[in-house]
Design an enzyme around this catalytic site. Structure first.
Site, mmCIF file in Angstrom:
data_model
loop_
_atom_site.group_PDB
_atom_site.id
_atom_site.type_symbol
_atom_site.label_atom_id
_atom_site.label_comp_id
_atom_site.label_asym_id
_atom_site.label_seq_id
_atom_site.Cartn_x
_atom_site.Cartn_y
_atom_site.Cartn_z
ATOM 1 N N LEU A 76 0.884 -1.158 0.000
ATOM 2 C CA LEU A 76 0.000 0.000 0.000
ATOM 3 C C LEU A 76 0.923 1.209 0.000
ATOM 4 C CD1 LEU A 76 -2.711 -0.930 2.655
ATOM 5 C CD2 LEU A 76 -3.183 -0.167 0.330
ATOM 6 N N SER A 77 0.905 1.960 -1.087
ATOM 7 C CA SER A 77 1.842 3.065 -1.235
ATOM 8 C C SER A 77 1.668 4.093 -0.126
ATOM 9 C CB SER A 77 1.668 3.739 -2.598
ATOM 10 O OG SER A 77 2.064 2.878 -3.636
#
Length: 403
Positions: free
Chosen positions: A97-98
């Site tokens: 998850l950036s």
């Protein structure tokens, strides 16, 4: 109080803290106020799997929601410039998850408006596709993911959020838009060294493409009015996962350098009239990355003195060492003098007035791609394909200007 109620309260607290951290660090874009609303409507934890991975300094260790809910929440809502790793292969992260600060900056750079048709390239857990769908509207976002399991996970989370966005399984680097036609916006979440021409063809004239370019930054491109090319500026600094179907690039660090150097003696040794510590400046590193894209730089300290290690992932290497007397020695070996290439790029950056990374951009045509500095007709460097890296997204530098 039940465990479920307790966890819900904890997550609510984490969400509030993230919102406040984003505000304090100036990460909520003024030109895209919708992003703050979308983050509140689509909390990051709802797109996180039950197992995350934390680097403990030696290896990735699992952090399970069931066994350690507080630790898991801490990984989901860590520093706003840090990604949450969701899949690993040994010591290599495969998906994440950036970082929230990266997500807001890239989606702000996309200039996304209601009614735009969007191609989200690299679905991952589905969070960015969901955010884009929240903004664009029902049925206007299509997302491509090479991993069937990830695609199924993202699809389920997007549906649970009540959004209408299509998640397809396919290789977006080589395939066209799922369902055909052109889109108004293309948002990529994995790094490429060269921009696939199919991505430019997929976007209507005047449309926007935001993608991670190489391992250090992301760019925002505008497709020309006649569709003959695209160009745009660097908009942020961050490291991203690479194209998983591309060949892996050797990483940095002393071990990777030693592997390339082997036991060979230097073939070239000379005095260098520079302080190797200057290569820790990210402005210099970016300029070197543009001019010598396959140079892999690492810095270390030996006997309390800085050492810069360089290699090309194949057979050429160099190291710059500062000696106690204050001088610096450059050692090189292999078929090319990669240390000279790096120092030449460093000197060119100085001759250009020490520009920062946001003063660079790239141009893409069907036949060629190149980076430039200052203006599209300014100094340029050809972009050649190099081995793709698989890397974790990290904190971006603040964007200096909106292009």
């Amino acid at each position: 109080m039940s465990d479920a109620v307790s966890e819900a309260g904890s997550l609510a607290g984490h969400r509030q803290r993230q919102d406040a951290d984003m505000e304090r660090q100036g990460q909520w874009p003024q030109d895209s106020p919708w992003l703050r609303e979308a983050f509140a409507a689509l909390p990051r934890d709802r797109f996180a799997p039950g197992r995350l991975w934390r680097w403990d300094g030696r290896a990735y260790a699992p952090v399970d929601r069931a066994a350690d809910p507080d630790g898991w929440a801490g990984e989901v809502y860590g520093d706003v410039g840090t990604a949450a790793v969701t899949r690993v292969d040994g010591d290599r992260p495969l998906s994440s998850l950036s970082a929230p600060g990266v997500v807001t900056d890239m989606l702000d750079s996309l200039r996304l408006e209601p009614g735009h048709r969007v191609w989200d390239v690299g679905t991952g857990q589905g969070w960015t596709a969901a955010l884009a769908a929240w903004r664009a509207g029902p049925g206007l976002v299509v997302s491509s993911e090479v991993d069937e399991d990830l695609a199924a996970f993202a699809r389920s989370r997007i549906e649970a959020a009540g959004l209408d966005a299509a998640v397809t399984v396919g290789d977006a680097t080589h395939d066209g838009v799922p369902g055909g036609g052109r889109v108004d916006r293309l948002h990529a979440t994995y790094a490429v060294e060269t921009v696939p021409w199919s991505w430019v063809e997929a976007v209507r004239p005047g449309g926007r493409i935001v993608l991670p370019w190489g391992w250090l930054g992301y760019v925002a491109l505008t497709v020309s009015a006649d569709g003959s090319g695209a160009r745009g500026w660097v908009h942020g600094l961050a490291r991203f996962m690479g194209d998983r179907r591309g060949p892996a690039q050797p990483g940095g660090g002393v071990a990777a350098y030693r592997t390339v150097r082997g036991d060979g003696e230097p073939q070239d040794r000379r005095v260098l009239n520079r302080d190797p510590e200057g290569l820790t400046d990210w402005h210099v590193r970016f300029a070197v990355r543009v001019a010598v894209p396959d140079a892999i730089l690492s810095t270390t300290v030996e006997d309390h003195l800085p050492v810069v290690l360089v290699h090309d992932g194949d057979s050429s290497w160099a190291e710059a060492r500062r000696h106690p007397d204050g001088g610096t020695v450059l050692l090189q070996g292999g078929p090319r003098r990669i240390g000279d290439e790096v120092t030449t790029a460093w000197s060119r950056w100085e001759d250009l007035g020490r520009p920062d990374p946001y003063d660079y951009g790239i141009t893409v045509t069907p036949d060629a791609q190149w980076a430039w500095q200052g203006a599209p007709d300014g100094p340029r460097w050809p972009i050649a394909p190099v081995r793709q890296a698989v890397r974790q997204a990290v904190r971006p530098a603040a964007r200096q200007a909106v292009r």
